[in-house]
Design a protein around this motif. Structure first.
Motif, PDB file in Angstrom:
ATOM      1  N   ALA A  20      -2.710  -2.314  -0.150  1.00  0.00           N
ATOM      2  CA  ALA A  20      -2.368  -3.588  -0.781  1.00  0.00           C
ATOM      3  C   ALA A  20      -1.201  -4.198   0.007  1.00  0.00           C
ATOM      4  O   ALA A  20      -0.534  -3.496   0.772  1.00  0.00           O
ATOM      5  CB  ALA A  20      -1.970  -3.360  -2.239  1.00  0.00           C
ATOM      6  N   VAL A  22       1.698  -4.712  -0.785  1.00  0.00           N
ATOM      7  CA  VAL A  22       2.951  -3.986  -1.023  1.00  0.00           C
ATOM      8  C   VAL A  22       3.119  -2.809  -0.058  1.00  0.00           C
ATOM      9  O   VAL A  22       4.217  -2.291   0.088  1.00  0.00           O
ATOM     10  CB  VAL A  22       3.072  -3.497  -2.488  1.00  0.00           C
ATOM     11  CG1 VAL A  22       3.125  -4.663  -3.452  1.00  0.00           C
ATOM     12  CG2 VAL A  22       1.947  -2.550  -2.843  1.00  0.00           C
ATOM     13  N   ASN A  23       2.038  -2.400   0.608  1.00  0.00           N
ATOM     14  CA  ASN A  23       2.090  -1.299   1.572  1.00  0.00           C
ATOM     15  C   ASN A  23       2.408  -1.766   2.988  1.00  0.00           C
ATOM     16  O   ASN A  23       2.492  -0.965   3.904  1.00  0.00           O
ATOM     17  CB  ASN A  23       0.741  -0.560   1.628  1.00  0.00           C
ATOM     18  CG  ASN A  23       0.303  -0.027   0.295  1.00  0.00           C
ATOM     19  OD1 ASN A  23      -0.645  -0.541  -0.279  1.00  0.00           O
ATOM     20  ND2 ASN A  23       0.994   0.971  -0.197  1.00  0.00           N
ATOM     21  N   THR A  33       0.884   4.362   3.311  1.00  0.00           N
ATOM     22  CA  THR A  33       0.101   4.665   2.122  1.00  0.00           C
ATOM     23  C   THR A  33       0.510   6.003   1.532  1.00  0.00           C
ATOM     24  O   THR A  33       0.879   6.921   2.249  1.00  0.00           O
ATOM     25  CB  THR A  33      -1.422   4.645   2.384  1.00  0.00           C
ATOM     26  OG1 THR A  33      -2.101   4.741   1.134  1.00  0.00           O
ATOM     27  CG2 THR A  33      -1.861   5.789   3.277  1.00  0.00           C
ATOM     28  N   ASN A  35      -1.556   6.638  -1.291  1.00  0.00           N
ATOM     29  CA  ASN A  35      -2.716   6.663  -2.186  1.00  0.00           C
ATOM     30  C   ASN A  35      -4.026   6.613  -1.427  1.00  0.00           C
ATOM     31  O   ASN A  35      -4.069   6.258  -0.249  1.00  0.00           O
ATOM     32  CB  ASN A  35      -2.668   5.464  -3.140  1.00  0.00           C
ATOM     33  CG  ASN A  35      -1.447   5.473  -4.012  1.00  0.00           C
ATOM     34  OD1 ASN A  35      -1.120   6.485  -4.610  1.00  0.00           O
ATOM     35  ND2 ASN A  35      -0.758   4.349  -4.071  1.00  0.00           N
ATOM     36  N   GLU A  73      -4.789 -11.446   2.841  1.00  0.00           N
ATOM     37  CA  GLU A  73      -3.726 -11.623   1.856  1.00  0.00           C
ATOM     38  C   GLU A  73      -3.802 -12.996   1.197  1.00  0.00           C
ATOM     39  O   GLU A  73      -3.533 -13.138   0.004  1.00  0.00           O
ATOM     40  CB  GLU A  73      -2.366 -11.426   2.521  1.00  0.00           C
ATOM     41  CG  GLU A  73      -1.206 -11.447   1.561  1.00  0.00           C
ATOM     42  CD  GLU A  73       0.116 -11.193   2.258  1.00  0.00           C
ATOM     43  OE1 GLU A  73       0.931 -10.458   1.678  1.00  0.00           O
ATOM     44  OE2 GLU A  73       0.325 -11.718   3.357  1.00  0.00           O
ATOM     45  N   GLU A  79       0.262  -9.452  -5.188  1.00  0.00           N
ATOM     46  CA  GLU A  79       0.685  -8.555  -4.119  1.00  0.00           C
ATOM     47  C   GLU A  79       0.221  -7.120  -4.349  1.00  0.00           C
ATOM     48  O   GLU A  79       0.079  -6.343  -3.426  1.00  0.00           O
ATOM     49  CB  GLU A  79       2.213  -8.601  -3.963  1.00  0.00           C
ATOM     50  CG  GLU A  79       2.676  -7.970  -2.671  1.00  0.00           C
ATOM     51  CD  GLU A  79       4.167  -8.125  -2.450  1.00  0.00           C
ATOM     52  OE1 GLU A  79       4.941  -7.433  -3.124  1.00  0.00           O
ATOM     53  OE2 GLU A  79       4.539  -8.944  -1.589  1.00  0.00           O
ATOM     54  N   SER A  80      -0.049  -6.771  -5.591  1.00  0.00           N
ATOM     55  CA  SER A  80      -0.497  -5.417  -5.900  1.00  0.00           C
ATOM     56  C   SER A  80      -2.023  -5.274  -5.816  1.00  0.00           C
ATOM     57  O   SER A  80      -2.537  -4.169  -5.888  1.00  0.00           O
ATOM     58  CB  SER A  80      -0.024  -5.016  -7.300  1.00  0.00           C
ATOM     59  OG  SER A  80      -0.572  -5.905  -8.254  1.00  0.00           O
ATOM     60  N   GLU A  81      -2.730  -6.400  -5.648  1.00  0.00           N
ATOM     61  CA  GLU A  81      -4.186  -6.343  -5.538  1.00  0.00           C
ATOM     62  C   GLU A  81      -4.569  -5.676  -4.216  1.00  0.00           C
ATOM     63  O   GLU A  81      -3.927  -5.890  -3.195  1.00  0.00           O
ATOM     64  CB  GLU A  81      -4.765  -7.758  -5.608  1.00  0.00           C
ATOM     65  CG  GLU A  81      -6.270  -7.802  -5.641  1.00  0.00           C
ATOM     66  CD  GLU A  81      -6.791  -9.227  -5.767  1.00  0.00           C
ATOM     67  OE1 GLU A  81      -7.951  -9.444  -5.412  1.00  0.00           O
ATOM     68  OE2 GLU A  81      -6.038 -10.121  -6.212  1.00  0.00           O
TER      69      GLU A  81
END
Length: 175
Positions: A20, A22-23, A33, A35, A73, A79-81
């Motif tokens: 995402a 945020v990464n 990452t 996750n 983006e 932003e978390s999507e």
């Protein structure tokens, strides 16, 4: 963009699928990452290597990947999507991506027989072995030790790699 990220990072498909905005650390031109998307449940979980002590992976972002991520983006609502998801916003899973990978191979005129997106991980690792120390390769791949099955350099390339060693040994012996 998904396949470019796979080829540019050497990460597992689920790790790329969990990315995402945020990464993405733009100032450092890197993505990180902690996750991965679990294929069976479509849920976000920790890395496969968590139990081995590798809880985070980082990779550089190439100029081309940066351009593609910027485009992705702009399509996102938050932003978390996740950068990569299905039309109904569920995480992309390996089986679905493999279908797209096969289709992309066909469009590119590449024989898709026996090819999967995971092969991009092996190709990345093989290339990385030719330019980086083993510790760097292990770190980027999320391995705690050397994994020969990811090293697909041909015998001739390995023999060519001995040229520098041969020259070094010759120089030492001539001293």
């Amino acid at each position: 963009t998904y396949f470019l990220a796979l080829a540019s990072t050497g990460w597992r498909p689920g790790e790329v699928a969990a990315l995402a905005p945020v990464n993405w650390y733009r100032s450092n031109q890197a993505i990180v990452t902690k996750n991965a998307v679990e294929n069976a449940s479509r849920t976000i979980k920790g890395l496969k290597t968590d139990k081995k002590g590798v809880k985070m992976k980082a990779a550089p972002v190439t100029d081309r990947l940066q351009q593609e991520l910027l485009l992705r983006e702009q399509e996102l609502e938050a932003e978390s999507e996740l950068f990569f998801h299905t039309g109904d916003k569920r995480p992309l899973v390996c089986a679905t991506a493999n279908k797209h990978f096969k289709a992309a191979c066909v469009r590119a005129g590449v024989d898709a027989q026996g090819r999967t997106q995971y092969g991009l991980r092996h190709a990345f690792s093989t290339d990385l072995h030719t330019i980086a120390p083993l510790a760097v390769v292990n770190n980027m791949m999320g391995h705690t030790q050397y994994r020969g099955e990811y090293d697909h350099r041909k015998e001739l390339e390995l023999i060519r790699g001995l040229d520098d060693v041969r020259q070094y040994i010759s120089e030492i012996r001539s001293l």
